[in-house]
Design an enzyme around this catalytic site. Structure first.
Site, mmCIF file in Angstrom:
data_model
loop_
_atom_site.group_PDB
_atom_site.id
_atom_site.type_symbol
_atom_site.label_atom_id
_atom_site.label_comp_id
_atom_site.label_asym_id
_atom_site.label_seq_id
_atom_site.Cartn_x
_atom_site.Cartn_y
_atom_site.Cartn_z
ATOM 1 N N GLY A 31 0.821 -1.209 0.000
ATOM 2 C CA GLY A 31 0.000 0.000 0.000
ATOM 3 C C GLY A 31 0.853 1.256 0.000
ATOM 4 O O GLY A 31 0.394 2.330 0.379
ATOM 5 N N LEU A 32 2.109 1.142 -0.417
ATOM 6 C CA LEU A 32 2.975 2.323 -0.501
ATOM 7 C C LEU A 32 3.116 2.762 -1.957
ATOM 8 O O LEU A 32 4.088 3.403 -2.340
ATOM 9 C CB LEU A 32 4.335 2.032 0.134
ATOM 10 N N SER A 33 2.136 2.377 -2.762
ATOM 11 C CA SER A 33 2.010 2.867 -4.143
ATOM 12 C C SER A 33 3.101 2.404 -5.093
ATOM 13 O O SER A 33 3.651 3.181 -5.872
ATOM 14 C CB SER A 33 1.946 4.393 -4.170
ATOM 15 N N SER A 34 3.369 1.102 -5.062
ATOM 16 C CA SER A 34 4.309 0.590 -6.059
ATOM 17 C C SER A 34 3.730 0.752 -7.458
ATOM 18 O O SER A 34 4.460 1.052 -8.408
ATOM 19 C CB SER A 34 4.655 -0.865 -5.774
ATOM 20 N N GLU A 91 -4.471 4.078 -14.899
ATOM 21 C CA GLU A 91 -4.937 3.160 -13.840
ATOM 22 C C GLU A 91 -6.472 3.034 -13.899
ATOM 23 O O GLU A 91 -7.024 1.943 -13.783
ATOM 24 C CB GLU A 91 -4.490 3.675 -12.473
ATOM 25 N N ASP A 147 -1.806 9.257 -5.292
ATOM 26 C CA ASP A 147 -0.583 8.448 -5.330
ATOM 27 C C ASP A 147 0.351 8.888 -6.452
ATOM 28 O O ASP A 147 1.556 9.047 -6.270
ATOM 29 C CB ASP A 147 -0.925 6.958 -5.526
HETATM 30 C C1 GLA Z 1 -5.508 4.513 -2.913
HETATM 31 C C2 GLA Z 1 -5.824 5.339 -4.152
HETATM 32 C C3 GLA Z 1 -5.712 6.845 -3.847
HETATM 33 C C4 GLA Z 1 -6.503 7.218 -2.602
HETATM 34 C C5 GLA Z 1 -6.185 6.263 -1.448
HETATM 35 C C6 GLA Z 1 -7.075 6.496 -0.254
HETATM 36 O O1 GLA Z 1 -4.158 4.657 -2.554
HETATM 37 O O2 GLA Z 1 -4.957 5.008 -5.199
HETATM 38 O O3 GLA Z 1 -6.135 7.581 -4.967
HETATM 39 O O4 GLA Z 1 -7.879 7.252 -2.871
HETATM 40 O O5 GLA Z 1 -6.331 4.906 -1.827
HETATM 41 O O6 GLA Z 1 -6.828 7.736 0.310
#
Ligand code: GLA
Length: 392
Positions: free
Chosen positions: A131-134, A167, A179
């Site tokens: 959940g760290l946006s890989s 995405e 993100d």
């Molecule tokens: C994910 C989504 C973001 C945001 C978060 C929740 O990371 O990619 O756009 O909505 O959840 O804050």
């Protein structure tokens, strides 16, 4: 692993699968952690993320033909995945290459068709599924390297929007802009205070004197993020439509807490009402949190982080037992200023602000409780706030 080592490993991967590294360029784009402002970015609210020094690396080289060849050092067992510039099928990809392909496809949608293919090797040091946006880092990385290799004129902010669009439309995940924006616009030692309704933003220094920013991973394996996430979006939209029958707003982010309380009864379904309450309150909490940080009131900032978690747990219902055990245990440890789930939820990580002299105690108590309650280990990362994408 240091930048030079990550770069070398990425180049080594390129050499192994594509023969040599003649004329290859290397790039990096960061992951992110959100300090506060969760599930507000598709509700016209504010977010407060920062880019991390961990992220995704790439080694890339243009080809003479229209072939695309992808290889991930992290997923080496999948080998080289081949495709070509004329075979894009949105929403039908089932491997990690859907992310770079989605970005290439979005470039073409916007009139920036690639004149020739490329060989691309990627290598990330964001823990998998944390959940760290890989995925956002991979999207921003792809846009950044396409811009450089093929000479397109685009700002980093446009790269973020392209990443989000791909995405949404290529991968079917209806995410907001947070993100990709955090990855594309990151600034060392600063968090990004972003108004997602206008994309106006400012950098706020994250000066945590005597404190550490600790990310704790639940290591939870199975999570159904995509569908539940899209459900929350629908519920938010439903709440907005109900509220629009009694007040003139374009997004939930335009309401104060008091206005929301005044009008909330118009939302019939109590579940949908709670979803909207979170979106409104979390947005206003984020404004207050940024004020607190600017004023150096870290204890106040931490308290707001805790409230954010409670709201995500009870009203928005995107937390899970694993995240709750992490956050709730952290709250009991002296020296922890604040702790909350970060990102989309249902697994992934918490973010905590911990006094330096309490870090060892925090880790010990949280690790022990987590193992006892959940049955396996969580992991800790002392993260640093880093810059946006770069050519290395
Ligand atoms: C994910 C989504 C973001 C945001 C978060 C929740 O990371 O990619 O756009 O909505 O959840 O804050």
């Amino acid at each position: 692993m240091a930048v030079s080592e990550m770069k070398e490993k990425t180049l080594q991967g390129f050499r192994e699968v594509f023969g040599d590294t003649e004329g290859v360029s290397c790039y990096f784009a960061p992951g992110r952690v959100n300090l506060i402002g969760e599930h507000t970015d598709y509700n016209g609210g504010h977010v407060f993320p920062c880019a991390l020094t961990i992220g995704t690396y790439a080694a890339a080289r243009k080809r003479a033909d229209r072939k695309l060849r992808f290889y991930s050092v992290n997923l080496a067992s999948q080998g080289v995945i081949e495709s070509d510039l004329d075979s894009f099928v949105p929403l039908h990809e089932d491997s990690w290459t859907a992310y770079p392909k989605g970005v290439i496809w979005t470039f073409a949608e916007r009139g920036m068709t690639l004149p020739c293919g490329l060989d691309l090797v990627i290598n990330g040091n964001i823990p998998n599924g944390s959940g760290l946006s890989s995925s956002a880092s991979l999207e921003v990385l792809t846009g950044f390297l396409l811009r450089d290799l093929y000479g397109f004129t685009l700002t980093n902010q446009e790269l973020a929007l392209i990443g989000q669009y791909s995405e949404n439309h290529y991968n079917g995940m209806n995410c907001g802009i947070m993100d990709q924006f955090a990855s594309a616009m990151g600034k060392r030692d600063h968090a990004i205070f972003l108004d997602t309704a206008t994309l106006r933003f400012e950098y706020a220094p994250v000066v945590l004197q005597g404190m550490e920013l600790i990310v704790t991973n639940t290591n939870k394996k199975h999570k159904l993020v995509g569908s539940a996430y899209n459900d929350r979006r629908r519920e938010s939209e439903e709440a907005l439509r109900a509220l629009q029958t009694v007040c003139r707003i374009r997004t939930l982010g335009e309401l104060s807490d008091a206005d929301f309380d005044h009008y909330a009864a118009v939302i019939q379904d109590p579940v949908v009402r709670r979803r909207a309450k979170h979106a409104v309150y979390e947005n206003n909490r984020t404004l207050r949190a940024v004020e607190a940080l600017k004023a150096g009131e870290l204890a106040r900032f931490g308290e707001l982080m805790n409230q954010s978690h409670i709201s995500l747990r009870d009203d928005y219902e995107v937390s899970c037992r694993e995240l709750d055990v992490l956050a709730e245990t952290a709250w009991t440890v002296p020296g922890v200023l604040g702790s909350r789930m970060t990102g989309g939820g249902f697994g992934g990580c918490t973010v905590s602000i911990v006094q330096e002299d309490a870090v060892a105690r925090f880790r010990e108590i949280v690790a022990e409780k987590y193992r006892q309650e959940i049955g396996y280990d969580c992991s800790f990362y002392a993260v640093s706030v880093g810059d946006g994408p770069a050519k290395l």
